[in-house]
Design an enzyme around this catalytic site. Structure first.
Site, PDB file in Angstrom:
ATOM      1  N   ASP A 255       9.139  15.770  44.320  1.00 28.35           N
ATOM      2  CA  ASP A 255       7.918  15.024  44.016  1.00 28.35           C
ATOM      3  C   ASP A 255       8.196  13.574  44.364  1.00 28.35           C
ATOM      4  O   ASP A 255       9.042  12.923  43.737  1.00 28.35           O
ATOM      5  CB  ASP A 255       7.586  15.174  42.523  1.00 28.35           C
ATOM      6  CG  ASP A 255       6.333  14.404  42.124  1.00 28.35           C
ATOM      7  OD1 ASP A 255       5.903  13.498  42.880  1.00 28.35           O
ATOM      8  OD2 ASP A 255       5.791  14.702  41.045  1.00 28.35           O
TER       9      ASP A 255
ATOM     10  N   ILE B 108      -0.463  18.082  58.471  1.00 29.77           N
ATOM     11  CA  ILE B 108       0.255  17.319  59.490  1.00 29.77           C
ATOM     12  C   ILE B 108       1.764  17.444  59.270  1.00 29.77           C
ATOM     13  O   ILE B 108       2.536  17.562  60.235  1.00 29.77           O
ATOM     14  CB  ILE B 108      -0.192  15.836  59.453  1.00 29.77           C
ATOM     15  CG1 ILE B 108      -1.681  15.719  59.850  1.00 29.77           C
ATOM     16  CG2 ILE B 108       0.669  14.979  60.366  1.00 29.77           C
ATOM     17  CD1 ILE B 108      -2.291  14.327  59.650  1.00 29.77           C
TER      18      ILE B 108
ATOM     19  N   TYR C  90      -7.510   4.308  48.958  1.00 27.66           N
ATOM     20  CA  TYR C  90      -6.724   4.959  50.018  1.00 27.66           C
ATOM     21  C   TYR C  90      -6.442   3.962  51.149  1.00 27.66           C
ATOM     22  O   TYR C  90      -5.308   3.840  51.625  1.00 27.66           O
ATOM     23  CB  TYR C  90      -7.491   6.174  50.545  1.00 27.66           C
ATOM     24  CG  TYR C  90      -6.790   6.912  51.668  1.00 27.66           C
ATOM     25  CD1 TYR C  90      -5.799   7.852  51.409  1.00 27.66           C
ATOM     26  CD2 TYR C  90      -7.126   6.663  53.001  1.00 27.66           C
ATOM     27  CE1 TYR C  90      -5.155   8.528  52.440  1.00 27.66           C
ATOM     28  CE2 TYR C  90      -6.488   7.339  54.042  1.00 27.66           C
ATOM     29  CZ  TYR C  90      -5.506   8.269  53.751  1.00 27.66           C
ATOM     30  OH  TYR C  90      -4.873   8.929  54.778  1.00 27.66           O
TER      31      TYR C  90
HETATM   32  N1  LIG Z   1      -5.889  14.583  57.822  1.00 25.75           N
HETATM   33  C1  LIG Z   1      -6.277  13.363  58.199  1.00 25.75           C
HETATM   34  O1  LIG Z   1      -7.401  13.163  58.694  1.00 25.75           O
HETATM   35  C2  LIG Z   1      -5.325  12.201  58.038  1.00 25.75           C
HETATM   36  C3  LIG Z   1      -5.619  10.999  58.712  1.00 25.75           C
HETATM   37  C4  LIG Z   1      -4.757   9.930  58.580  1.00 25.75           C
HETATM   38  C5  LIG Z   1      -3.606  10.044  57.815  1.00 25.75           C
HETATM   39  N2  LIG Z   1      -3.334  11.202  57.182  1.00 25.75           N
HETATM   40  C6  LIG Z   1      -2.110  11.260  56.378  1.00 25.75           C
HETATM   41  O2  LIG Z   1      -1.356  12.372  56.758  1.00 25.75           O
HETATM   42  C7  LIG Z   1      -0.532  12.776  55.655  1.00 25.75           C
HETATM   43  C8  LIG Z   1      -0.625  14.285  55.502  1.00 25.75           C
HETATM   44  O3  LIG Z   1      -1.965  14.613  55.143  1.00 25.75           O
HETATM   45  P1  LIG Z   1      -2.714  15.946  55.627  1.00 25.75           P
HETATM   46  O4  LIG Z   1      -3.985  15.524  56.248  1.00 25.75           O
HETATM   47  O5  LIG Z   1      -1.774  16.803  56.379  1.00 25.75           O
HETATM   48  O6  LIG Z   1      -3.135  16.617  54.238  1.00 25.75           O
HETATM   49  P2  LIG Z   1      -2.358  17.617  53.282  1.00 25.75           P
HETATM   50  O7  LIG Z   1      -3.060  17.560  51.978  1.00 25.75           O
HETATM   51  O8  LIG Z   1      -2.198  18.915  53.942  1.00 25.75           O
HETATM   52  O9  LIG Z   1      -0.912  16.943  53.172  1.00 25.75           O
HETATM   53  C9  LIG Z   1      -0.523  16.097  52.127  1.00 25.75           C
HETATM   54  C10 LIG Z   1       0.804  16.611  51.650  1.00 25.75           C
HETATM   55  O10 LIG Z   1       1.352  15.688  50.687  1.00 25.75           O
HETATM   56  C11 LIG Z   1       1.872  16.470  49.633  1.00 25.75           C
HETATM   57  N3  LIG Z   1       1.958  15.652  48.414  1.00 25.75           N
HETATM   58  C12 LIG Z   1       0.955  15.076  47.720  1.00 25.75           C
HETATM   59  N4  LIG Z   1       1.455  14.468  46.623  1.00 25.75           N
HETATM   60  C13 LIG Z   1       2.808  14.657  46.648  1.00 25.75           C
HETATM   61  C14 LIG Z   1       3.873  14.294  45.797  1.00 25.75           C
HETATM   62  N5  LIG Z   1       3.657  13.595  44.668  1.00 25.75           N
HETATM   63  N6  LIG Z   1       5.137  14.653  46.132  1.00 25.75           N
HETATM   64  C15 LIG Z   1       5.366  15.365  47.266  1.00 25.75           C
HETATM   65  N7  LIG Z   1       4.393  15.765  48.105  1.00 25.75           N
HETATM   66  C16 LIG Z   1       3.123  15.414  47.775  1.00 25.75           C
HETATM   67  C17 LIG Z   1       0.891  17.629  49.491  1.00 25.75           C
HETATM   68  O11 LIG Z   1       1.421  18.685  48.744  1.00 25.75           O
HETATM   69  C18 LIG Z   1       0.664  17.968  50.949  1.00 25.75           C
HETATM   70  O12 LIG Z   1       1.681  18.842  51.416  1.00 25.75           O
HETATM   71  C19 LIG Z   1      -1.021  11.987  54.447  1.00 25.75           C
HETATM   72  O13 LIG Z   1      -0.150  10.903  54.183  1.00 25.75           O
HETATM   73  C20 LIG Z   1      -2.365  11.459  54.900  1.00 25.75           C
HETATM   74  O14 LIG Z   1      -2.719  10.256  54.253  1.00 25.75           O
HETATM   75  C21 LIG Z   1      -4.158  12.292  57.269  1.00 25.75           C
END
Ligand SMILES: NC(=O)c1ccc[n+]([C@@H]2O[C@H](COP(=O)([O-])OP(=O)(O)OC[C@H]3O[C@@H](n4cnc5c(N)ncnc54)[C@H](O)[C@@H]3O)[C@@H](O)[C@H]2O)c1
Length: 257
Positions: A68, A23, A162
């Site tokens: 980070d 996202i 979560y």
């Molecule tokens: N995919 C879904 O269904 C969904 C639904 C609701 C909310 N979200 C939220 O969307 C956001 C993005 O998730 P996504 O689904 O794209 O998955 P994703 O795993 O692709 O993205 C998560 C990102 O966070 C980064 N990250 C994790 N720990 C970190 C740290 N300590 N420092 C810096 N970066 C860090 C990861 O490297 C990754 O780029 C998240 O906050 C997630 O909770 C996702």
């Protein structure tokens, strides 16, 4: 100014955390398509540099900034790098997150800390560093990525830590929105529903749940990452100047039932 001009982000400088994947990557690209120059931040230089290069390819400026979010020094240095490069920060998307499907009785301190440190403490550290440079300008837009899990209990998978972390993100959003709006900084959040990313598209641990999720979603499918972008552009633009502390749910109706 026409109503569509209000959505134009030309001349704005933006930062996206976790912008190398999923996202966050879609949002970084979308902000650039709307006219912003974008700092793509994350822990893995190769993935954030890849997103940054894609943005430069469409003619916008972009830098990849290793950050980070659980480390305050790293966050402060990342925001400093944006200011050193562009002199200001107009838009910040706090998107980084950690997941965990863990039964409540099994959650150990390591799981709790990993998820809460990234999703709650990390968002706070980022918001503080961003607001510190926005408040003196009396302007800025911050959008946190919460989740529909901030307001529902997902099932059949168990993910209490979560869910708790995302409820905290939504309330941190409202709390700091009230504190910072008088200082010119507008804070809101988005709450995605189930969204297909590179990480989950073919993941075997997700496959058994897909039918349940689709059945329980009124539009009967998961979101694509691109479907998060319009809401974020709205919340970052002049079209939302009177929107404060709002959590914009983008879940295909999942949380209606
Ligand atoms: N995919 C879904 O269904 C969904 C639904 C609701 C909310 N979200 C939220 O969307 C956001 C993005 O998730 P996504 O689904 O794209 O998955 P994703 O795993 O692709 O993205 C998560 C990102 O966070 C980064 N990250 C994790 N720990 C970190 C740290 N300590 N420092 C810096 N970066 C860090 C990861 O490297 C990754 O780029 C998240 O906050 C997630 O909770 C996702």
């Amino acid at each position: 100014m026409s109503v569509l001009d209000k959505f134009n982000l030309s001349g704005k400088y933006a930062l996206v955390t976790g912008g190398g994947t999923g996202i966050g990557k879609a949002i970084a690209n979308g902000l650039a398509e709307a006219g912003a120059d974008v700092a793509v931040t994350g822990r893995t230089l190769s993935t954030i540099e890849d997103t940054a290069q894609g943005i430069r390819d469409i003619g916008r400026e972009s830098i990849a900034v290793q950050m980070d979010v659980t480390n305050k020094k790293s966050v402060d240095e990342g925001v400093d790098r944006v200011i050193d490069t562009w002199g200001k920060l107009d838009i910040a998307i706090n998107n980084s997150g950690q997941f965990g499907w863990i039964d409540g009785v099994e959650v150990d301190e390591q799981d709790w800390d990993r998820i809460m440190d990234t999703n709650v403490k990390g968002v706070l550290f980022c918001m503080q560093a961003e607001a510190r440079v926005m408040i003196p300008c009396r302007s800025g837009k911050i959008v946190n990525n919460a989740s529909m899990s901030a307001r529902i209990v997902n099932h059949p998978q168990n993910q209490s830590t979560y869910n708790t972390s995302k409820a905290a993100v939504a309330h941190l959003t409202r709390s700091l929105a009230a504190e910072w709006a008088p200082l010119g900084v507008k804070v809101n959040s988005i709450s995605p529903g189930y969204t297909v990313t590179e990480r989950t598209r073919n993941a075997s641990h997700v496959a058994p749940y897909r039918d349940n999720w689709n059945r329980d979603t009124p539009v009967q499918r998961p979101a694509e990452t691109s479907e998060m972008v319009g809401a974020v552009i709205f919340l970052c633009s002049g079209a939302s100047d009177f929107v404060v502390g709002h959590d914009l749910v983008i879940d295909g109706g999942f949380s209606l039932w």
